[in-house]
Design a protein around this motif. Structure first.
Motif, PDB file in Angstrom:
ATOM      1  N   LEU A   1       3.328  18.489  45.969  1.00  0.00           N
ATOM      2  CA  LEU A   1       4.622  19.058  46.368  1.00  0.00           C
ATOM      3  C   LEU A   1       5.608  18.940  45.206  1.00  0.00           C
ATOM      4  N   GLU A   2       6.254  20.042  44.861  1.00  0.00           N
ATOM      5  CA  GLU A   2       7.259  20.004  43.804  1.00  0.00           C
ATOM      6  C   GLU A   2       8.471  19.249  44.328  1.00  0.00           C
ATOM      7  N   ILE A   3       8.911  18.213  43.612  1.00  0.00           N
ATOM      8  CA  ILE A   3      10.082  17.476  44.104  1.00  0.00           C
ATOM      9  C   ILE A   3      11.274  17.526  43.163  1.00  0.00           C
ATOM     10  N   ALA A   4      11.053  17.836  41.882  1.00  0.00           N
ATOM     11  CA  ALA A   4      12.198  17.799  40.971  1.00  0.00           C
ATOM     12  C   ALA A   4      12.014  18.755  39.808  1.00  0.00           C
ATOM     13  N   ASN A   5      13.144  19.144  39.223  1.00  0.00           N
ATOM     14  CA  ASN A   5      13.182  20.093  38.130  1.00  0.00           C
ATOM     15  C   ASN A   5      14.287  19.660  37.184  1.00  0.00           C
ATOM     16  N   GLY A   6      13.940  19.403  35.917  1.00  0.00           N
ATOM     17  CA  GLY A   6      14.941  18.884  34.988  1.00  0.00           C
ATOM     18  C   GLY A   6      14.971  19.641  33.672  1.00  0.00           C
ATOM     19  N   TYR A   7      16.133  19.569  33.001  1.00  0.00           N
ATOM     20  CA  TYR A   7      16.321  20.249  31.720  1.00  0.00           C
ATOM     21  C   TYR A   7      16.988  19.308  30.725  1.00  0.00           C
ATOM     22  N   VAL A   8      16.672  19.479  29.453  1.00  0.00           N
ATOM     23  CA  VAL A   8      17.633  19.108  28.422  1.00  0.00           C
ATOM     24  C   VAL A   8      18.612  20.274  28.415  1.00  0.00           C
ATOM     25  N   ARG A  27       9.695  23.985  18.215  1.00  0.00           N
ATOM     26  CA  ARG A  27       8.744  24.958  18.772  1.00  0.00           C
ATOM     27  C   ARG A  27       9.532  25.898  19.688  1.00  0.00           C
ATOM     28  N   PRO A  28      10.279  26.843  19.098  1.00  0.00           N
ATOM     29  CA  PRO A  28      11.235  27.627  19.895  1.00  0.00           C
ATOM     30  C   PRO A  28      10.602  28.497  20.982  1.00  0.00           C
ATOM     31  N   TRP A  29       9.275  28.570  21.032  1.00  0.00           N
ATOM     32  CA  TRP A  29       8.617  29.326  22.105  1.00  0.00           C
ATOM     33  C   TRP A  29       8.481  28.482  23.382  1.00  0.00           C
ATOM     34  N   LEU A  30       8.915  27.215  23.309  1.00  0.00           N
ATOM     35  CA  LEU A  30       8.851  26.332  24.480  1.00  0.00           C
ATOM     36  C   LEU A  30      10.243  25.893  24.912  1.00  0.00           C
ATOM     37  N   ALA A  31      10.385  25.623  26.221  1.00  0.00           N
ATOM     38  CA  ALA A  31      11.654  25.134  26.757  1.00  0.00           C
ATOM     39  C   ALA A  31      11.521  23.662  27.088  1.00  0.00           C
ATOM     40  N   ARG A  32      12.616  22.918  26.939  1.00  0.00           N
ATOM     41  CA  ARG A  32      12.589  21.492  27.288  1.00  0.00           C
ATOM     42  C   ARG A  32      12.971  21.341  28.760  1.00  0.00           C
ATOM     43  N   ARG A  33      12.034  21.776  29.563  1.00  0.00           N
ATOM     44  CA  ARG A  33      12.191  21.752  31.022  1.00  0.00           C
ATOM     45  C   ARG A  33      10.994  21.010  31.600  1.00  0.00           C
ATOM     46  N   ASP A  84       6.936  21.220  28.790  1.00  0.00           N
ATOM     47  CA  ASP A  84       6.740  22.278  27.790  1.00  0.00           C
ATOM     48  C   ASP A  84       6.600  23.648  28.445  1.00  0.00           C
ATOM     49  N   PHE A  85       7.606  24.008  29.235  1.00  0.00           N
ATOM     50  CA  PHE A  85       7.619  25.331  29.865  1.00  0.00           C
ATOM     51  C   PHE A  85       7.756  26.419  28.807  1.00  0.00           C
ATOM     52  N   PRO A  86       7.233  27.611  29.085  1.00  0.00           N
ATOM     53  CA  PRO A  86       7.464  28.728  28.170  1.00  0.00           C
ATOM     54  C   PRO A  86       8.961  29.065  28.112  1.00  0.00           C
ATOM     55  N   ALA A 139      -6.522  31.393  30.517  1.00  0.00           N
ATOM     56  CA  ALA A 139      -5.645  32.113  29.584  1.00  0.00           C
ATOM     57  C   ALA A 139      -5.056  31.146  28.561  1.00  0.00           C
ATOM     58  N   ARG A 140      -4.949  31.599  27.342  1.00  0.00           N
ATOM     59  CA  ARG A 140      -4.280  30.809  26.291  1.00  0.00           C
ATOM     60  C   ARG A 140      -2.948  31.468  26.006  1.00  0.00           C
ATOM     61  N   LEU A 141      -1.870  30.755  26.322  1.00  0.00           N
ATOM     62  CA  LEU A 141      -0.527  31.303  26.143  1.00  0.00           C
ATOM     63  C   LEU A 141       0.265  30.395  25.224  1.00  0.00           C
ATOM     64  N   ARG A 142       1.140  31.020  24.398  1.00  0.00           N
ATOM     65  CA  ARG A 142       1.994  30.211  23.542  1.00  0.00           C
ATOM     66  C   ARG A 142       3.333  29.980  24.225  1.00  0.00           C
ATOM     67  N   GLY A 143       3.876  31.027  24.858  1.00  0.00           N
ATOM     68  CA  GLY A 143       5.158  30.872  25.540  1.00  0.00           C
ATOM     69  C   GLY A 143       6.154  31.942  25.146  1.00  0.00           C
TER      70      GLY A 143
END
Lengths: 186, 333
Positions: free
Chosen positions: B253-260, B239-245, B224-226, B155-159
């Protein structure tokens, strides 16, 4: 019930059948929805299927209970068991007991499974001790390639035993496979 | 296979936790962050679609120290870290526990890069300190959310796709999951429906595609999360269709999750409201909104924050796959 109550060994009612959760895996992708991945075994037929629930969904608990009972006797109504607490007697049809009837010693303690208050199955202890009532003598010179011989236990069940077993010996049997485990020294 | 190693002996568990806790504290002290300890019982938690707090009247047990730490930043704390006990109801499994430890830290400046560098250094430091044979990733890669989606399922997604456009862009198996998830949200407002669609997509895609993809990669920062999955992160100004996450993974294994961190109180309130609408559509109770937090949010200095699951990191360091194999919890786990 909420799916968060699901655990291994939980009893679930699904499409009109009682199932037990035999494998359970909780996965939750980062900030996504939790998934409860279960392998379920039909408690009556033994059929196994996979089913995934999402967090927030609900499931129906199966109305099943296991009661400690004692085997009393067999007659034309089937196999009669007695509840250890209430002394209530229940007759189970031949087809419910099935092959397990080979191990029903007098007064043996079993778990009887009830679904919607109807008996649907018997769980035997995994190992029981039985007496050999009949076996071929272990004659020297028997073909060396065959290390076992035929024997019969007190219920009439036939098993393969090592050559050194004699009539009157007590032997331990695995009820899940129906096979000889070891001789019990008395 | 690591799973067959079983649980560590008790002296080894005590030793590994002691070494890991000391390594985390040592790293942040050297980096100039101050350690804080915020209350475990809080009036409100960050409003998330699928993170359920445990009630502790008259409040809730913290699901993360995020709101409390941001209020310290507002008060001029400067860069801070915390090793927090957090609680999330009904998260029970090999890789989940209702109670666990989050290492959460904030650096000033609207940039994720220093935090991702911290994660890489911290993983190496904890693995080295525990003296076990945990496999430290030799290389870390950045993978853009959209690129990994395309590589794994085509799939091609913009976000910024709405629910219908998202469904149309997905392969049938994923589209079906999103459509099913939207049924209870039929009457919800567009923001809540978009959030539901993307959350359902992310859940199904992770389960069907992403976890398998991760197994072939050592250390991965998914970036570059949606925008609909921004949660408490800013959207990218260009690029307002992306989140700075960013989401960090080690050994699958997922170990961390960060945001601006988002500092716009109105936008944060709208997002919390959309999450609560999604929760109601889903049959979950709406969560209380922390008005004091939102009132103070405009005073938050530009900063970025990240939370790392310490129990998972120690499990990896010990070459195990179940949190219970290293846990100091005496019952259950």
């Amino acid at each position: 019930m909420d799916v968060s109550e699901l655990r291994k060994n939980a009893k679930v009612q699904l499409d009109g059948h009682p199932y037990v959760v035999v494998e359970f895996l909780f996965v939750k992708p980062g900030k996504g929805q939790g998934l409860y991945k279960c392998k379920l075994k039909n408690m009556i037929t033994g059929a196994v299927l996979d089913r995934t629930w999402r967090s927030g969904e609900r499931f129906d608990p199966a109305n099943v209970e296991s009661r400690k009972m004692q085997y009393l006797f067999k007659d034309q109504n089937g196999f009669t068991f007695m509840d250890n607490e209430s002394y209530e007697q229940v007759a189970l049809a031949d087809e419910i007991v099935g092959d397990d009837s080979a191990f029903l010693l007098d007064q043996i303690a079993v778990d009887v499974l009830f679904y919607n208050d109807r008996p649907v199955g018997v769980t035997l202890p995994s190992h029981i001790v039985m007496t050999i009532t009949e076996c071929e003598p272990g004659v020297k010179g028997d073909t060396a390639t065959n290390a076992t011989k035929n024997a019969t236990v007190e219920t009439g069940h036939k098993i393969q035993v090592p050559l050194f077993i004699r009539e009157g010996d007590k032997v331990k049997i695995d009820t899940r496979t129906g096979s000889y485990v070891e001789r019990i020294n008395t | 296979m690591a799973a067959e190693l079983g649980g560590l002996a008790w002296p080894a568990r005590v030793q590994i936790w002691d070494a890991a806790l000391a390594a985390v504290r040592g790293y942040f002290r050297e980096a100039g962050l101050r350690e804080v300890s915020t209350p475990v019982r809080v009036p409100a938690v960050a409003v998330e679609p699928f993170i359920e707090p445990i009630a502790a009247p008259p409040g809730l047990l913290a699901t993360s120290p995020e709101l409390a730490m941001k209020r310290l930043l507002v008060r001029g704390s400067g860069p801070i870290f915390q090793i927090a006990h957090v609680f999330r109801r009904a998260e029970v499994g090999d890789r989940h526990s209702e109670e666990f430890h989050l290492v959460e830290w904030y650096r000033l400046g609207a940039d994720l890069d220093p935090l991702l560098a911290d994660v890489e250094a911290l993983v190496a430091r904890v693995f080295a300190a525990t003296g076990t044979n945990g496999h430290v990733p030799k290389t870390w890669q950045r993978a853009r959310f959209g690129d990994v989606v395309t590589a794994t399922c085509g799939a091609r997604l913009r976000g910024d796709e709405g629910p219908d456009a998202l469904v149309a862009a997905l392969p049938p198996a994923l589209a079906a999951e999103v459509v099913a998830a939207l049924v209870p949200a039929a009457g919800a407002d567009p923001a809540a429906r978009t959030l539901m669609a993307w959350t359902a997509f992310f859940t199904a895609w992770s389960d069907m595609f992403f976890e398998t993809w991760l197994k072939g990669h050592e250390g991965t920062h998914l970036v570059d999360f949606p925008a609909p999955l921004a949660a408490l992160a800013v959207t990218d100004p260009e690029r307002p269709w992306l989140a700075r996450r960013a989401e960090c993974h080690v050994g699958g294994l997922e170990i961390a999750n960060g945001y601006v961190e988002l500092r716009d109180a109105d936008e944060q309130r709208r997002r919390f409201a959309a999450v609560n609408e999604l929760r109601r559509a889903h049959g979950s109770a709406a969560l209380p909104i922390d008005d004091e937090f939102l009132t103070e949010l405009p005073g938050l200095p530009p900063c970025a924050g990240i939370a790392l699951g310490l129990d998972r990191l120690i499990t990896l360091a010990a070459c195990r796959t179940r949190l219970a194999d290293v846990s100091l919890a005496l019952a259950g786990g």
